[in-house]
Design a protein around this motif. Structure first.
Motif, PDB file in Angstrom:
ATOM      1  N   GLY A 141      25.184  70.877  23.172  1.00 25.12           N
ATOM      2  CA  GLY A 141      24.567  69.859  24.008  1.00 25.12           C
ATOM      3  C   GLY A 141      25.500  68.805  24.556  1.00 25.12           C
ATOM      4  O   GLY A 141      25.057  67.887  25.254  1.00 25.12           O
ATOM      5  N   LYS A 142      26.786  68.911  24.264  1.00 24.54           N
ATOM      6  CA  LYS A 142      27.747  67.926  24.759  1.00 24.54           C
ATOM      7  C   LYS A 142      28.863  68.620  25.540  1.00 24.54           C
ATOM      8  O   LYS A 142      29.256  69.740  25.211  1.00 24.54           O
ATOM      9  N   ASP A 143      29.367  67.939  26.573  1.00 21.51           N
ATOM     10  CA  ASP A 143      30.521  68.449  27.306  1.00 21.51           C
ATOM     11  C   ASP A 143      31.785  68.152  26.508  1.00 21.51           C
ATOM     12  O   ASP A 143      32.067  66.987  26.185  1.00 21.51           O
ATOM     13  N   VAL A 144      32.526  69.197  26.188  1.00 23.13           N
ATOM     14  CA  VAL A 144      33.697  69.069  25.316  1.00 23.13           C
ATOM     15  C   VAL A 144      34.957  69.494  26.068  1.00 23.13           C
ATOM     16  O   VAL A 144      34.987  70.560  26.688  1.00 23.13           O
ATOM     17  N   GLU A 145      35.993  68.648  26.013  1.00 22.83           N
ATOM     18  CA  GLU A 145      37.285  69.004  26.605  1.00 22.83           C
ATOM     19  C   GLU A 145      37.863  70.203  25.862  1.00 22.83           C
ATOM     20  O   GLU A 145      37.862  70.245  24.634  1.00 22.83           O
ATOM     21  N   ARG A 146      38.415  71.158  26.624  1.00 16.59           N
ATOM     22  CA  ARG A 146      38.882  72.394  26.013  1.00 16.59           C
ATOM     23  C   ARG A 146      40.387  72.624  26.113  1.00 16.59           C
ATOM     24  O   ARG A 146      40.922  73.461  25.391  1.00 16.59           O
ATOM     25  N   LEU A 147      41.062  71.942  27.016  1.00 16.73           N
ATOM     26  CA  LEU A 147      42.490  72.214  27.206  1.00 16.73           C
ATOM     27  C   LEU A 147      43.207  70.929  27.589  1.00 16.73           C
ATOM     28  O   LEU A 147      42.710  70.151  28.401  1.00 16.73           O
ATOM     29  N   LYS A 148      44.375  70.718  26.988  1.00 19.59           N
ATOM     30  CA  LYS A 148      45.182  69.559  27.363  1.00 19.59           C
ATOM     31  C   LYS A 148      46.659  69.878  27.176  1.00 19.59           C
ATOM     32  O   LYS A 148      47.033  70.827  26.474  1.00 19.59           O
ATOM     33  N   LEU A 149      47.489  69.076  27.824  1.00 17.03           N
ATOM     34  CA  LEU A 149      48.928  69.202  27.651  1.00 17.03           C
ATOM     35  C   LEU A 149      49.345  68.489  26.367  1.00 17.03           C
ATOM     36  O   LEU A 149      48.866  67.386  26.078  1.00 17.03           O
ATOM     37  N   HIS A 150      50.233  69.114  25.626  1.00 12.81           N
ATOM     38  CA  HIS A 150      50.746  68.494  24.405  1.00 12.81           C
ATOM     39  C   HIS A 150      51.443  67.174  24.728  1.00 12.81           C
ATOM     40  O   HIS A 150      51.404  66.227  23.938  1.00 12.81           O
ATOM     41  N   ALA A 151      52.049  67.099  25.914  1.00 17.10           N
ATOM     42  CA  ALA A 151      52.744  65.881  26.341  1.00 17.10           C
ATOM     43  C   ALA A 151      51.782  64.834  26.893  1.00 17.10           C
ATOM     44  O   ALA A 151      52.203  63.715  27.211  1.00 17.10           O
ATOM     45  N   GLY A 152      50.498  65.186  27.016  1.00 15.83           N
ATOM     46  CA  GLY A 152      49.501  64.272  27.563  1.00 15.83           C
ATOM     47  C   GLY A 152      49.157  64.623  28.998  1.00 15.83           C
ATOM     48  O   GLY A 152      50.055  64.876  29.814  1.00 15.83           O
ATOM     49  N   ASN A 153      47.877  64.650  29.314  1.00 13.46           N
ATOM     50  CA  ASN A 153      47.453  65.023  30.666  1.00 13.46           C
ATOM     51  C   ASN A 153      47.917  64.036  31.732  1.00 13.46           C
ATOM     52  O   ASN A 153      47.974  64.376  32.917  1.00 13.46           O
ATOM     53  N   HIS A 154      48.278  62.834  31.310  1.00 17.29           N
ATOM     54  CA  HIS A 154      48.775  61.845  32.275  1.00 17.29           C
ATOM     55  C   HIS A 154      50.130  62.264  32.851  1.00 17.29           C
ATOM     56  O   HIS A 154      50.554  61.729  33.885  1.00 17.29           O
ATOM     57  N   THR A 155      50.803  63.225  32.198  1.00 19.87           N
ATOM     58  CA  THR A 155      52.107  63.690  32.697  1.00 19.87           C
ATOM     59  C   THR A 155      51.962  64.790  33.742  1.00 19.87           C
ATOM     60  O   THR A 155      52.961  65.241  34.298  1.00 19.87           O
ATOM     61  N   HIS A 156      50.737  65.226  33.992  1.00 18.95           N
ATOM     62  CA  HIS A 156      50.512  66.323  34.937  1.00 18.95           C
ATOM     63  C   HIS A 156      50.421  65.789  36.364  1.00 18.95           C
ATOM     64  O   HIS A 156      49.551  64.983  36.687  1.00 18.95           O
ATOM     65  N   HIS A 157      51.341  66.260  37.210  1.00 22.90           N
ATOM     66  CA  HIS A 157      51.358  65.873  38.619  1.00 22.90           C
ATOM     67  C   HIS A 157      51.601  67.111  39.479  1.00 22.90           C
ATOM     68  O   HIS A 157      52.247  68.068  39.036  1.00 22.90           O
ATOM     69  N   ALA A 158      51.097  67.078  40.693  1.00 21.71           N
ATOM     70  CA  ALA A 158      51.301  68.196  41.610  1.00 21.71           C
ATOM     71  C   ALA A 158      52.789  68.339  41.921  1.00 21.71           C
ATOM     72  O   ALA A 158      53.456  67.373  42.294  1.00 21.71           O
ATOM     73  N   VAL A 159      53.305  69.558  41.762  1.00 21.48           N
ATOM     74  CA  VAL A 159      54.725  69.794  42.005  1.00 21.48           C
ATOM     75  C   VAL A 159      54.978  71.288  42.166  1.00 21.48           C
ATOM     76  O   VAL A 159      54.246  72.118  41.612  1.00 21.48           O
TER      77      VAL A 159
END
Length: 264
Positions: A141-159
């Motif tokens: 019944g809850k939306d659960v995050e399933r995947l993330k970067l070990h370095a943190g999703n804030h490090t993900h940028h288009a490149v």
């Protein structure tokens, strides 16, 4: 055993044009012996899956078109001009980092883009674990995050850029994945390798050629245990069927059949 191998060596040596004077030269000349050993070492360290820049850009163009990625010809031209040399090493690769979007949404978009590219390249041989998700997926019944970067999703940028992997077989011997992973561990770059070098995936035999963890990813599979973020994305192969698999395994895994390679 050694005598049998020595006899086989000389039988093959003479069959391919070797002579007794050559043998005597090697035995009496250190420089000649050094040259022979060095040449053999270099031959053994050659990567049989090496690709030219043109071959790699052609593969990217194909996926760019079929996946509607929107990578411009200008970007591809810049890549052609800036390609680094192929790295030395038996399991070393020049490859790409291709990321779409920013932050959490970008992590999911990038993962799905490369998983789809794997499917296009490997076709019906590809099996993706049904519990390996990206983004948020409902659970109890809850939306659960399933995947993330070990370095943190804030490090993900288009490149779109070149990367080097000096040893795809790195960290086969380890206590667990957690102890050897870090900021440079492959994430989406590991999936790019799987569609860019399909013959390397098909060669996985868990002896000469290992499968690999994408240690830069953390996978959350609440259906497979109570503790969060225990999974690590992995590219592997079923040697019986020849199937190619994209899944996740426990971060405590110490199996030397699988590597945990870093960038650079």
């Amino acid at each position: 055993m050694f005598l049998k191998q020595a006899a086989e060596f000389f039988e093959r040596f003479f069959r391919f044009g070797g002579t007794v004077p050559m043998v005597l030269k090697l035995l009496g000349d250190d420089e000649s012996m050094e040259w022979l050993v060095k040449s053999l070492k270099e031959r053994l360290e050659v990567n049989p899956f090496e690709q030219t820049v043109e071959e790699q850009l052609s593969a990217m163009r194909k996926q760019n078109a079929e996946g509607n990625w929107g990578i411009s010809e200008e970007t591809l031209a810049k890549l052609a001009e800036s390609a680094p040399a192929w790295p030395k090493g038996r399991d070393a690769y020049r490859s790409f980092r291709i990321r779409f979007g920013e932050g959490n949404d970008g992590v999911a978009q990038t993962f799905e883009a490369h998983a789809a590219a794997m499917k296009r390249v490997h076709g019906e041989k590809l099996w993706r674990w049904e519990l390996l998700h990206s983004g948020k997926v409902p659970y109890k019944g809850k939306d659960v995050e399933r995947l993330k970067l070990h370095a943190g999703n804030h490090t993900h940028h288009a490149v779109v850029e070149w990367i080097i992997v000096n040893d795809l077989s790195a960290n086969r011997k380890r206590k667990d994945v957690t102890s050897v992973r870090g900021p440079k561990s492959l994430a989406d770059e590991g999936i790019v390798l799987a569609w860019l070098f399909p013959k390397r995936v098909q060669a996985i035999d868990y002896d000469t050629w290992c499968a690999w963890f994408c240690g830069g990813y953390e996978s959350n599979v609440p259906e497979d245990g109570d503790e969060e973020w225990q999974g690590v994305v992995i590219v592997f192969r079923d040697t019986a069927s020849g199937g190619v698999l994209l899944g996740a395994r426990w971060r405590g895994n110490d199996d030397p059949d699988y590597s945990v390679p870093p960038l650079g």
